[in-house]
Design an enzyme around this catalytic site. Structure first.
Site, short mmCIF file in Angstrom:
data_model
loop_
_atom_site.label_atom_id
_atom_site.label_comp_id
_atom_site.label_asym_id
_atom_site.label_seq_id
_atom_site.Cartn_x
_atom_site.Cartn_y
_atom_site.Cartn_z
N GLN A 1 37.25 38.41 46.74
CA GLN A 1 37.62 37.12 46.16
C GLN A 1 37.43 35.95 47.12
OE1 GLN A 1 41.89 38.59 45.87
NE2 GLN A 1 42.28 36.41 46.16
N CYS B 1 42.73 36.56 42.57
CA CYS B 1 42.95 38.00 42.40
C CYS B 1 43.08 38.38 40.94
CB CYS B 1 44.19 38.42 43.16
SG CYS B 1 45.65 37.48 42.67
N HIS C 1 50.37 38.93 43.49
CA HIS C 1 49.02 39.48 43.64
C HIS C 1 48.76 40.39 42.44
CE1 HIS C 1 45.34 40.45 45.60
NE2 HIS C 1 45.67 41.67 45.95
#
Ligand SMILES: *[C@@H]1O[C@H](CO)[C@@H](O)[C@H](O)[C@H]1NC(C)=O
Ligand SMILES: *[C@@H]1O[C@H](CO)[C@@H](O)[C@H](O)[C@H]1NC(C)=O
Ligand SMILES: *[C@@H]1O[C@H](CO)[C@@H](O)[C@H](O)[C@H]1NC(C)=O
Ligand SMILES: *[C@@H]1O[C@H](CO)[C@@H](O)[C@H](O)[C@H]1NC(C)=O
Length: 333
Positions: A132, A138, A278
């Site tokens: 990324q 993410c 995340h």
């Protein structure tokens, strides 16, 4: 090499360059230079000493961790010259994501389930690990990874799908490009947008841009979005064992950035829906010889991080909130 084994440290302040505390050993500076060349890093002179100090602190923490009795080891990686705050700003979601799916529509069957599942071994169903870069995207990689797998399982064709389209176009579904988003909301976007383009047709830039979606080039489609009820980790096992890989969110804390291999577990991270920062993809699960159950997880920090881009995290305890918000799409083809 035990810290303190070298007495031949140099004080950089003696060289008149910068006043460093703590002192960096010559051996440590040598390791830093090696790491710089492995990662193609070049700094201006002042930045060099600043990064050397951060690197050395990180390396000492890594060595201290590895000297202890833990289920996972730490190691150097592309983040080793960053403070945890810089790391957080660089790759994690920056907006708080309240991902609560109090009642999901996933319906579990009764087991028994296999003891070990790995979708990478069931066929050509999992795309290579991507990176990324410095963008809080993410959630787009978790989304494409899941839809790629779900589509491949249904059609036998593994396509690489576009993260950049999600960064640029999915705002109406409460996503924020490089500032974060949620896989379940990205699946919703793909469903109502009638499709997601391929990586080739809509390549990754890693920064926010305007939407360039072309409906004629839509390559993968979502019939419906399935949330797994918050904290139903058995529901995740059921879905991964019977159906496909599953997108999930969890909380990354500072110790995770140095993860190298083994089963990650933490007493520092929080486990509630409002702390998730995340998003990743569960592609399987298993248990160690000692009986410690884990998830096999695909990350989006490149193949140099962790276990060729993957990590294992303890299963069965909602570790770091990993069961707080998980989801997958039903493909349309
Ligand atoms: C290391 O940790 C494991 C699991 O907690 C434990 O079973 C084992 O006895 C520990 N070994 C040592 C040497 O402390
Ligand atoms: C998150 O959303 C849930 C359900 O809508 C709500 O009950 C909770 O208070 C929210 N938490 C935060 C921190 O906003
Ligand atoms: C799934 O959960 C997300 C929050 O994570 C919510 O925004 C969405 O409405 C839910 N979708 C369905 C189909 O329940
Ligand atoms: C979160 O962790 C605390 C402390 O270990 C535990 O008491 C609580 O049940 C956990 N909550 C959830 C939702 O997993």
């Amino acid at each position: 090499m035990a810290p303190g084994a070298f007495v031949c440290f140099i004080s950089l302040s003696v060289l008149g360059l910068v006043n460093l505390t703590p002192l960096v050993l010559l051996e440590e500076e040598y390791r830093f230079k090696e790491w710089m060349s492995e990662h193609n890093k070049v700094y201006e002179i002042e930045e060099y000493y600043h990064r050397l100090q951060i690197f050395t602190e990180n390396k000492r923490n890594i060595d201290r961790h590895n000297a202890g009795n833990h289920s996972f080891t730490m190691g150097l990686n592309q983040f080793s010259d960053m403070t945890s705050e810089e790391f957080r700003k660089s790759v994690l979601l920056t907006e708080p994501q309240n991902c609560s799916a109090t009642k999901g529509s996933h319906v579990s069957r009764n087991g028994p389930y296999p003891e070990f599942v790995d979708w990478r071994k069931r066929g050509n169903f999992v795309s290579p690990v991507k990176n990324q870069g410095h963008c809080g995207s993410c959630w787009t990689f978790s989304t494409t990874g899941c839809l790629e797998s779900v589509t491949a399982i249904a059609t036998g064709k593994l396509l690489l799908l576009s993260e950049q389209q999600l960064i640029d176009c999915a705002q109406d579904f409460n996503n924020h490009g490089c500032m974060g988003g949620l896989p379940s909301q990205a699946f919703e976007y793909i469903k109502y947008n009638n499709g997601l383009m391929t990586e080739d047709d809509y390549p990754y830039k890693g920064h926010d841009d305007t939407c360039h979606f072309k409906s004629t080039l839509a390559a993968a489609f979502v019939k419906d979005v399935v949330n797994i009820t918050s904290y139903d980790e058995n529901g995740m096992v059921d879905a991964v064992a019977r159906l496909n890989p599953v997108s999930f969110g969890y909380q990354v804390t500072a110790d995770f950035m140095h993860y190298k291999e083994g089963v990650y577990t933490s007493t520092r991270c929080k486990n509630t829906t409002d702390m998730v920062n995340h998003a990743v993809l569960a592609v399987g699960y298993g248990a160690t010889e000692n009986g410690m159950p884990y998830w096999i997880v695909k990350n989006s920090w490149g193949t140099a991080w962790g276990m060729e881009g993957y990590f294992l995290i303890e299963r069965g305890k909602n570790m770091c909130g990993l069961a707080a918000c998980s989801s997958y799409p039903l493909p349309l083809f």
